[in-house]
Design an enzyme around this catalytic site. Structure first.
Site, PDB file in Angstrom:
ATOM      1  N   CYS A   1      -4.115   2.553  -8.573  1.00 48.24           N
ATOM      2  CA  CYS A   1      -4.428   0.815  -8.754  1.00 48.24           C
ATOM      3  C   CYS A   1      -5.974   0.460  -8.807  1.00 48.24           C
ATOM      4  O   CYS A   1      -6.576   0.135  -9.895  1.00 48.24           O
ATOM      5  CB  CYS A   1      -3.816   0.114  -7.759  1.00 48.24           C
ATOM      6  SG  CYS A   1      -1.950   0.182  -7.511  1.00 48.24           S
TER       7      CYS A   1
ATOM      8  N   PHE B   1     -11.534  -0.989   5.536  1.00 45.01           N
ATOM      9  CA  PHE B   1     -12.091  -0.554   4.343  1.00 45.01           C
ATOM     10  C   PHE B   1     -13.627  -0.166   4.297  1.00 45.01           C
ATOM     11  O   PHE B   1     -14.059  -0.198   3.050  1.00 45.01           O
ATOM     12  CB  PHE B   1     -11.672  -1.473   3.129  1.00 45.01           C
ATOM     13  CG  PHE B   1     -10.269  -1.303   2.636  1.00 45.01           C
ATOM     14  CD1 PHE B   1      -9.104  -1.239   3.221  1.00 45.01           C
ATOM     15  CD2 PHE B   1     -10.279  -0.670   1.365  1.00 45.01           C
ATOM     16  CE1 PHE B   1      -7.773  -0.933   2.604  1.00 45.01           C
ATOM     17  CE2 PHE B   1      -9.273  -0.215   0.690  1.00 45.01           C
ATOM     18  CZ  PHE B   1      -7.841  -0.336   1.407  1.00 45.01           C
TER      19      PHE B   1
ATOM     20  N   GLY C   1      -9.268   6.415  -5.129  1.00 46.11           N
ATOM     21  CA  GLY C   1      -8.599   6.883  -6.298  1.00 46.11           C
ATOM     22  C   GLY C   1      -7.137   6.163  -6.317  1.00 46.11           C
ATOM     23  O   GLY C   1      -7.112   5.142  -6.064  1.00 46.11           O
TER      24      GLY C   1
ATOM     25  N   ARG D   1      -2.487  10.591  -8.567  1.00 48.77           N
ATOM     26  CA  ARG D   1      -3.196   9.896  -9.479  1.00 48.77           C
ATOM     27  C   ARG D   1      -4.608   9.420  -9.160  1.00 48.77           C
ATOM     28  O   ARG D   1      -4.859   8.942  -8.159  1.00 48.77           O
ATOM     29  CB  ARG D   1      -2.402   8.596 -10.178  1.00 48.77           C
ATOM     30  CG  ARG D   1      -1.010   8.902 -10.750  1.00 48.77           C
ATOM     31  CD  ARG D   1      -0.195   7.608 -11.170  1.00 48.77           C
ATOM     32  NE  ARG D   1       0.495   6.874 -10.022  1.00 48.77           N
ATOM     33  CZ  ARG D   1       1.134   6.053  -9.959  1.00 48.77           C
ATOM     34  NH1 ARG D   1       1.594   5.390 -11.450  1.00 48.77           N
ATOM     35  NH2 ARG D   1       1.852   5.514  -9.076  1.00 48.77           N
TER      36      ARG D   1
ATOM     37  N   LYS E   1       0.718  -1.208  -0.030  1.00 48.51           N
ATOM     38  CA  LYS E   1      -0.033  -0.081  -0.070  1.00 48.51           C
ATOM     39  C   LYS E   1       1.003   1.070   0.295  1.00 48.51           C
ATOM     40  O   LYS E   1       1.940   1.270   0.692  1.00 48.51           O
ATOM     41  CB  LYS E   1      -0.843  -0.095   1.195  1.00 48.51           C
ATOM     42  CG  LYS E   1      -1.813  -1.206   1.350  1.00 48.51           C
ATOM     43  CD  LYS E   1      -2.704  -0.759   2.792  1.00 48.51           C
ATOM     44  CE  LYS E   1      -1.927  -0.944   4.072  1.00 48.51           C
ATOM     45  NZ  LYS E   1      -1.498  -2.259   4.297  1.00 48.51           N
TER      46      LYS E   1
ATOM     47  N   TYR F   1     -14.976   2.776   5.307  1.00 45.88           N
ATOM     48  CA  TYR F   1     -15.263   4.190   5.563  1.00 45.88           C
ATOM     49  C   TYR F   1     -15.803   4.935   4.507  1.00 45.88           C
ATOM     50  O   TYR F   1     -15.188   4.853   3.455  1.00 45.88           O
ATOM     51  CB  TYR F   1     -13.859   4.698   6.167  1.00 45.88           C
ATOM     52  CG  TYR F   1     -13.374   4.176   7.343  1.00 45.88           C
ATOM     53  CD1 TYR F   1     -13.797   4.704   8.527  1.00 45.88           C
ATOM     54  CD2 TYR F   1     -12.355   3.130   7.325  1.00 45.88           C
ATOM     55  CE1 TYR F   1     -13.102   4.020   9.634  1.00 45.88           C
ATOM     56  CE2 TYR F   1     -11.945   2.369   8.456  1.00 45.88           C
ATOM     57  CZ  TYR F   1     -12.299   2.756   9.779  1.00 45.88           C
ATOM     58  OH  TYR F   1     -11.888   2.361  10.832  1.00 45.88           O
TER      59      TYR F   1
END
Ligand code: NAD
Length: 458
Positions: free
Chosen positions: A276, A265, A273, A344, A167, A267
């Protein structure tokens, strides 16, 4: 082992550095001369906690080198890790042009080398090179890479897939202590050689799974798609909460207490974004199209994610009745997530472009991403060195990234600096009652918008 990373971006640089740090000799190759020159002078091109120190230390030791010399980098390596980008094409397919270009160069270098396996020294290259695809690629890509290399050389080599799960923002820790390592290998010996390379990182007992190559390629997409699905799921529930007057934070608590669901995960916010999730979800949708196996759920995951940003923007539009003339906004947080400077697919970009399109003025603060943001926005927005300074004379604050330093701000000083005390919080950093008591109008995600009764109309 002697290793080469092809592509010295987030994955190539972190992988190369961590593998050098345990004693391997690693060459990091890139086509970007400026990046390689900078690294040779100790300048690390990305912000990643702990990376600078590790790069400099291993570079000094001689185990980690940076080069643009394709021939030397390929011919000296026992294993070559392809870590180049696989961005989305306009139709959502993964663009494999960098992967295939690297494969062609590898094939040519193997062919040109004196050794029987494409090495520099005929006497010491007794094993075929392993070509490891670490980039995230659609199932079947390893086979295409093999075919491309074979079109350039008859010398033997081995293929492996080794998807990366680091990550950004915690990349060093993730690489050094992975939840799992996945290796797809075309034969037993290749699997064993890579297993050995990774054993140091799983001393605490986490698994190394050696499997067939298509399954390893699929694991990466399946994992990212699952995580993206969780994010879109909670954002869809947040939208329902807003429509029906429920509070997503309460709903989360009640829901996540179920151990089968868990709380990772889940939230609500501005959606996913980064480099990946958006492209990997799209690539998976396209893999489904190619094989007439529609990935309808993943298509919806992507669409919900896009809608999430625009739902948030519509709150700002509604507050100002889409009249942005002479309005000035502060943005806190530019990077797509905290602890990285990666811009990105960052939600901040969509929001800022909307404000600029409507002729609003934007002043932004991010602890590390301002330089990266300048490459996107140039001088169309201004930047401050401190969060509080971005608030001078603004109509509202918009929070796009949940950096820790935004969690306990001095609300008194904020109110004094701002022209109007209005916060649009895309990350639910504050309790609504707390913010409203401080005299702010407060818009967040999945919770009712609140204005203090004495709030002057803006
Ligand atoms: N960034 C992440 O957090 C992450 C995590 C896991 C997997 N991945 C996957 O890893 C891959 C790489 O991602 P990234 O974020 O590191 O990309 P990146 O864009 O940061 O880096 C890619 C690098 O490859 C270089 N390059 C391109 N063609 C080359 C060639 N022929 N020879 C040498 N260098 C070349 C580019 O100049 C660039 O520096 C992608 O497939 C991505 O999906 C990324």
């Amino acid at each position: 082992m002697k290793l080469t990373m092809v592509g010295t971006g987030y994955v190539g640089l972190v992988t190369g550095t961590c593998l050098a740090n345990i004693g391997n000799h690693v060459a990091c190759l890139d086509v970007d001369q400026a990046k390689i020159d900078g690294l040779n002078h100790g300048q690390v091109p990305i912000y990643e906690p702990g990376l600078d120190e590790l790069v400099i230390r291993n570079h000094k030791s001689g185990r980690l080198s940076f080069t643009t010399d394709i021939t030397a980098a390929y011919q000296s390596a026992e294993a070559i890790f392809i870590c180049v980008g696989t961005p989305s094409q306009a139709d959502g397919h993964a663009d494999l042009k960098y992967v295939m270009a690297a494969a062609e160069q590898i094939g040519k270098a193997i062919e040109a080398a004196p050794g029987q396996h494409g090495g520099l020294d005929p006497s010491d290259d007794d094993l075929p090179k392993i070509i490891v695809v670490k980039s995230t690629v659609p199932v079947g890509t390893n086979a295409r890479v093999r075919a491309m290399i074979q079109s350039q050389t008859n010398k033997p080599f081995r293929m492996a897939s080794n998807p990366e799960f680091l990550k950004e923002g915690a990349a060093i820790n993730d690489f050094n202590k992975p939840d799992r390592v996945v290796i797809g290998a075309e034969d037993k010996q290749t699997g064993e050689r890579l297993h050995e390379l990774y054993e140091t990182f799983v001393r605490q007992g986490n698994p190394i799974y050696v499997m067939d190559i298509p399954s390893a390629e699929m694991v990466k997409y399946a994992s990212n798609c699952m995580l993206a699905t969780k994010i879109s799921f909670i954002n869809e529930v947040a939208a329902l909460c807003e429509a029906f007057g429920a509070d997503i934070e309460q709903v989360r608590l009640g829901m996540c207490a179920d151990k089968r669901i868990g709380n990772q995960f889940l939230y609500p916010g501005l959606g996913f974004g980064g480099s990946c999730f958006p492209k990997d979800v799209l690539a998976s949708v396209n893999m489904g199209q190619v094989t007439i196996t529609p990935a309808d759920l993943l298509r919806a995951v992507y669409e919900v994610n896009q809608r999430t940003r625009y739902r948030f923007i519509s709150k700002i539009d509604q507050h100002y009745e889409s009249n942005y003339a002479n309005r000035k906004f502060a943005i806190w947080g530019l990077a797509f997530k905290p602890r990285t400077d990666d811009m990105r697919q960052a939600p901040s970009v969509t929001i800022i472009e909307h404000l600029l399109d409507n002729r609003a003025e934007v002043v932004a603060y991010d602890p590390v991403a301002s330089e990266a943001a300048q490459r996107t926005f140039g001088n169309r927005i201004t930047y401050t060195d401190e969060a509080i300074d971005a608030l001078d004379g603004v109509d509202a604050l918009i929070i796009c990234t949940e950096w820790d330093e935004f969690r306990h701000p001095d609300f008194d000083e904020m109110r004094n600096r701002m022209k109007h005390p209005v916060i649009f919080d895309g990350r639910n950093l504050y309790r609504p009652t707390q913010v409203v008591e401080q005299g702010f109008a407060y818009y967040s995600v999945g919770r009712r918008a609140i204005r203090p009764s004495a709030q002057p109309q803006t």
